[in-house]
Design a protein around this motif. Structure first.
Motif, PDB file in Angstrom:
ATOM      1  N   ARG A 124       0.772  -1.539   0.117  1.00 54.54           N
ATOM      2  CA  ARG A 124       0.046   0.306   0.151  1.00 54.54           C
ATOM      3  C   ARG A 124       1.083   1.726   0.118  1.00 54.54           C
ATOM      4  NH1 ARG A 124      -4.274  -2.214   4.323  1.00 54.54           N
ATOM      5  NH2 ARG A 124      -5.522  -3.754   2.732  1.00 54.54           N
ATOM      6  N   LYS A 128       0.368   4.117  -2.712  1.00 51.11           N
ATOM      7  CA  LYS A 128       0.481   5.603  -2.366  1.00 51.11           C
ATOM      8  C   LYS A 128       1.327   6.563  -3.150  1.00 51.11           C
ATOM      9  CE  LYS A 128      -0.091   6.364   2.103  1.00 51.11           C
ATOM     10  NZ  LYS A 128       0.147   6.063   2.756  1.00 51.11           N
ATOM     11  N   THR A 182       0.734   9.182  -6.290  1.00 50.00           N
ATOM     12  CA  THR A 182       1.216  11.113  -5.672  1.00 50.00           C
ATOM     13  C   THR A 182       2.261  11.004  -7.543  1.00 50.00           C
ATOM     14  OG1 THR A 182       1.026  10.390  -3.655  1.00 50.00           O
ATOM     15  CG2 THR A 182       2.838  11.903  -3.986  1.00 50.00           C
TER      16      THR A 182
END
Length: 896
Positions: free
Chosen positions: A869, A873, A877
């Motif tokens: 995860r 992320k 981004t």
């Protein structure tokens, strides 16, 4: 004795049935609205109707397995024996393997759960496992195994838990994934409409709407209080006045109302209720034995007909129990009114259960009644079978409940307590007990109290086993070996368990001391004896240790054969504890030979089996092996992530800590060019070039030598080379004298790097040629690749026609294969990323294109779900997106 110790109460496997219960369609709608998720949790305080709701909704559904838990089930082996029995009622073919493991000597609970899961995958119909009153379970081992079961449930298998408190399971994660249905007190409370229907229809009370509303408000929909109030209202003319009189907290209301109900019973019924309140479960003959009256069955049927908080436990109305809250208050009232009789009531119950052959219930009542001598006798006789069936937690609970003075004249019982404590890792409090037993053995007079003469004969050898273990933990290796030798003198030739335990402890001591030849010999003997004793998980543990020793000796071929032999033993016992670790061991052997694909296959096999099929070392060892594979494939970031996850899990059990994770981290940091971090490791752990050398610290000292060589490579530093050379010279002597060929090869490779740095080319080639010559018979390759470019460049200088030439060419081919490995994808010219994706992030992005779920991708990458995860992320981004679909679209636009 075996059969008595594992006697199961069939009533625990039947859902309690309540007659005339109120239909509550809103709760049925709540349960039906979400379908059947992996976990349904019904959590509320006592008296809210959790069991009634679950029984009404699930008990009549095909494929529902029911288990009513009590405090006696807070023992891993007993808990899972009941779970398997419950599931066997609806899926008999799916529990054959697990039941076989449980019936064997010392079953590994983790292996039982893994086997059960594997077999449940083949079940074609829906299965629901209901665990009622789960709040009585406190064992962390049970919670961990249930969490593992929950995390790997097949799609058609569901778990339902009814509990007074939220269980320590990953509820937040399940909630986030939509895999949890929760029913709580707010859902279970009677609404005003339900209260009116219950009081008017079920209890046939004629109450004014205002009285119903006031009663519902006073009880706040608490079902137990409402039911007691209804019983108290029957036959009263001033219902409104009665309702106005009581108020207060839940317990106050309950005490008040139970008093009202008791005071309205006839003398015989009241006496029956109080006297039988000491029983967790009731049946006619047992009640007759406790009350010393007849008619127990008829009385139970009467109590059920009058709705007096009696819950039937089977369809034949043979076994019952009181509602828990009702029983609590009855027992409290019994103590207040007839406290001195409580011990006698428990004694009668203990006698009855003893006659039925139910040791657990008999001992439980003896302890509850303070009948210490009786309890001690039954525990001593039951202990051997309980140890074989791995119910040490229950056994220890009984023993710890006995007063200390009980053990002074009972050496068999005292040593039983030593064994249960050491089995749970608690060795700090066993010395006084061992001294007590040794004193009893030293006298010519027979012990005052002994009930198991066979165990008495084994005491001297058993004491020496525990002494050997304590000495090993204290670092007294010679003492450990001496005590283990004493066991072999005392134990009979047919006592394979004692002999196997002793030789394994002796092997551990020799291994820790660096005497690998003696250690190997002892482990071969231990495997043979433990196999004869039928302790297969212990056999696998010793097999793994034996392979580790052979790897340290440089004998990769023998290690592979040892591990393969262990894996063959598991064919008839799938999921046996230790199986997953044998796959890790095999992966590391293949890594040493630079067979990366083979190593990956065994790591995947280990991951599929999961931690329940592993030994205590498994959580850290799997991550270290996976990190080595990542390192070998050039993924240093991924390797470091795995090692950071492994470090807090570092637990070698009794094995010597010969390869601490912190030192492995330092090696990856060196490969990443993080010299300062590696130097900090050496300083923080007190590793220095002038240390006295021990086998346990050998890996750390080799890592220190690598750090010194890296310092010279970055900033030419003659002092670093001169510090490394004598350290490596001493390490080579120690490795050769200890027959640790694997370490000797690594030392020679590093010495070649030292000579190369000093400009002594002939000495460098000679040292590397000697290393290659020693490595060739067993196929060592990885040690050369990990030594850095200085060492691998020297391979070209080794004469092709010499004895080391062919293997040098194989190593060079492996170097070329690494250099030609996959290159991380990069965005095309003109892409607009905030930052380039790392190699690991590219791997994650590639798998995001597949149909794999997040947990499946994490498994494919050999990382935790949290780490996966974190990567996603970062990817989102950098790509400027918020979800997986947008990430894939954006990646396509950028040509990733």
């Amino acid at each position: 004795m075996d059969g008595r110790s594992v006697l199961l109460l069939e009533t625990k496997l039947h859902a309690p049935r309540r007659r005339g219960a109120l239909a509550r369609p809103r709760l049925r709608d709540l349960l039906e609205r979400r379908g059947q998720p992996p976990l349904t949790l019904v959590s509320a305080a006592a008296g809210f109707g959790k069991t009634t709701l679950v029984a009404e909704w699930f008990a009549d559904r095909p494929g529902t397995a029911w288990l009513s838990l009590d405090r006696g089930d807070d023992d891993p082996a007993l808990f899972w024996t009941y779970v398997v029995a419950a599931l066997g009622s609806v899926a008999p073919d799916a529990v054959v393997g697990a039941r076989s493991l449980l019936e064997g000597p010392r079953p590994a609970i983790d292996a039982v759960v893994t086997t059960l899961l594997n077999d449940l995958h083949a079940v074609a119909h829906e299965v629901v496992l209901v665990l009622d009153d789960y709040h009585v379970i406190e064992s962390p081992e049970i919670h961990e195994a249930v969490a593992f079961l929950l995390g790997h449930l097949p799609e058609r298998v569901h778990l339902v838990i009814a509990s007074r408190a939220d269980p320590p399971l990953p509820l937040a994660a399940l909630r986030a994934r939509g895999e949890l249905l929760e029913v709580r007190a707010a859902d279970l409370r009677f609404t005003s409409e339900e209260a009116a229907s219950y009081l008017g229809d079920a209890m046939e009370l004629k109450l004014a709407p205002s009285d119903v509303e006031r009663l519902e408000a006073r009880t706040e929909g608490w079902i137990a209080a409402l039911q007691l109030a209804a019983l108290s209202l029957q036959g009263r003319h001033d219902a409104a006045g009665f309702i106005a009189e009581f108020a207060g907290d839940d317990r106050f209301i309950l005490d008040y109302l139970v008093g009202e109900v008791l005071d309205r019973q006839g003398a015989d019924t009241r006496a029956f209720l109080l006297e039988t309140s000491v029983l967790g479960r009731l049946t006619g003959p047992l009640c007759d034995a406790v009350t010393r009256r007849t008619g127990g069955r008829a009385m139970l049927e009467h109590l059920e007909r009058t709705n007096l908080f009696l819950v039937p436990l089977d369809d034949r109305r043979t076994w019952y129990r009181y509602h828990h809250l009702f029983a609590d208050v009855l027992r409290s009232r019994l103590l207040d009114e007839e406290g001195p009789r409580v011990a006698e009531l428990h004694r009668r119950a203990s006698d009855w259960y003893d006659a039925q052959g139910d040791d657990a219930a008999s001992i439980g009542h003896a302890l509850a009644g303070g009948h210490v001598d009786r309890a001690a006798e039954r525990i001593e006789v039951a202990a051997p079978a309980m140890r074989r069936h791995r119910t040490e937690a229950t056994l220890r609970g009984w023993l710890e409940a006995l007063p200390d003075e009980v053990f002074r004249h009972r050496p068999v019982l005292a040593l039983t307590l030593v064994g249960t404590r050491m089995a749970s890792g608690d060795a700090t409090s066993v010395e006084p007990l061992l001294q007590l037993v040794e004193s009893a053995l030293a006298t010519s007079d027979p012990p005052a109290v002994v009930h198991d003469l066979e165990e008495l004969e084994r005491l001297p050898a058993q004491v020496s086993v525990y002494r050997a273990g304590l000495a090993l933990l204290a670092g007294d290796l010679e003492g450990s070996i001496a005590h283990a030798g004493r066991v072999l003198e005392l134990a009979g030739p047919g006592d394979h368990l004692l002999r196997g335990s002793a030789t394994a402890l002796s092997g551990l001591a020799h291994w820790t001391a660096g005497d690998l030849v003696a250690a190997e010999r002892r482990y071969v003997e231990a495997v043979r004896d433990l196999a004869a004793a039928g302790h297969l998980s212990d056999v696998l543990g010793c097999t793994l240790a034996l392979a580790d020793i052979q790897v340290a000796q440089g004998r990769l071929g023998d290690a592979a054969r040892t591990l393969d032999g262990g894996l063959r033993r598991t064919t008839a016992h799938p999921g046996l504890r230790g199986t997953a670790d044998l796959h890790i061991g095999m992966s590391e052997v293949l890594l040493d030979r630079s067979d990366l694909d083979g190593a990956a296959r065994h790591l995947e096999a280990s991951a599929q089996l999961g931690e329940p099929a592993g030994l205590p070392q498994h959580p850290y060892r799997w991550r270290v092996a996976a990190a080595r594979l990542r390192h070998a494939r050039g993924d240093l970031d991924g390797a470091l992530e795995l090692l950071e996850a492994a470090e807090p899990l570092y637990d070698t059990d009794f094995s010597p800590p010969i390869r601490p994770v912190a030192a492995v981290v330092a090696r990856v940091q060196l490969a990443r060019g993080e010299l300062d971090a590696a130097s900090r490791w050496a300083r923080d752990h007190g590793v220095a070039v002038d240390d006295d050398l021990t086998y346990v610290d050998e890996f750390a000292h080799l890592t220190l030598a690598r750090t010194l060589l890296a310092r010279h490579a970055v900033h030419p530093d003659a002092a670093a080379l001169e510090a490394a050379r004598p350290l490596l010279d001493r390490l080579l002597v120690a490795a050769d004298e200890g027959h640790r060929e694997g370490s000797a090869i690594e030392v020679l490779v590093l010495l070649a790097t030292v000579h190369h740095g000093r400009g002594d080319h002939p000495a460098a080639v000679a040292a590397l040629e000697e290393a290659v010559r020693r490595a060739e018979p067993e196929g060592h390759v990885r040690v050369f690749l990990d030594a850095g470019p200085a060492a691998t460049e020297l391979l070209d200088a080794i004469p092709t026609g010499g004895p080391a030439g062919p293997h040098a060419r194989r190593i060079l081919a492996a170097v070329g294969a690494v250099a030609a490995g996959p290159v991380p994808s990069r965005p095309r010219s003109g892409s607009q990323l905030v930052d380039d994706l790392s190699a690991r992030e590219v791997d994650v992005l590639r798998l995001l294109r597949s149909d794999l779920s997040g947990p499946e991708i994490a498994g494919e990458l050999l990382v935790s779900l949290n780490t996966f995860r974190t990567h996603t992320k970062h990817i989102y981004t950098k790509l400027g997106v918020n979800n997986r679909r947008e990430a894939l679209r954006r990646a396509a636009e950028l040509g990733l």
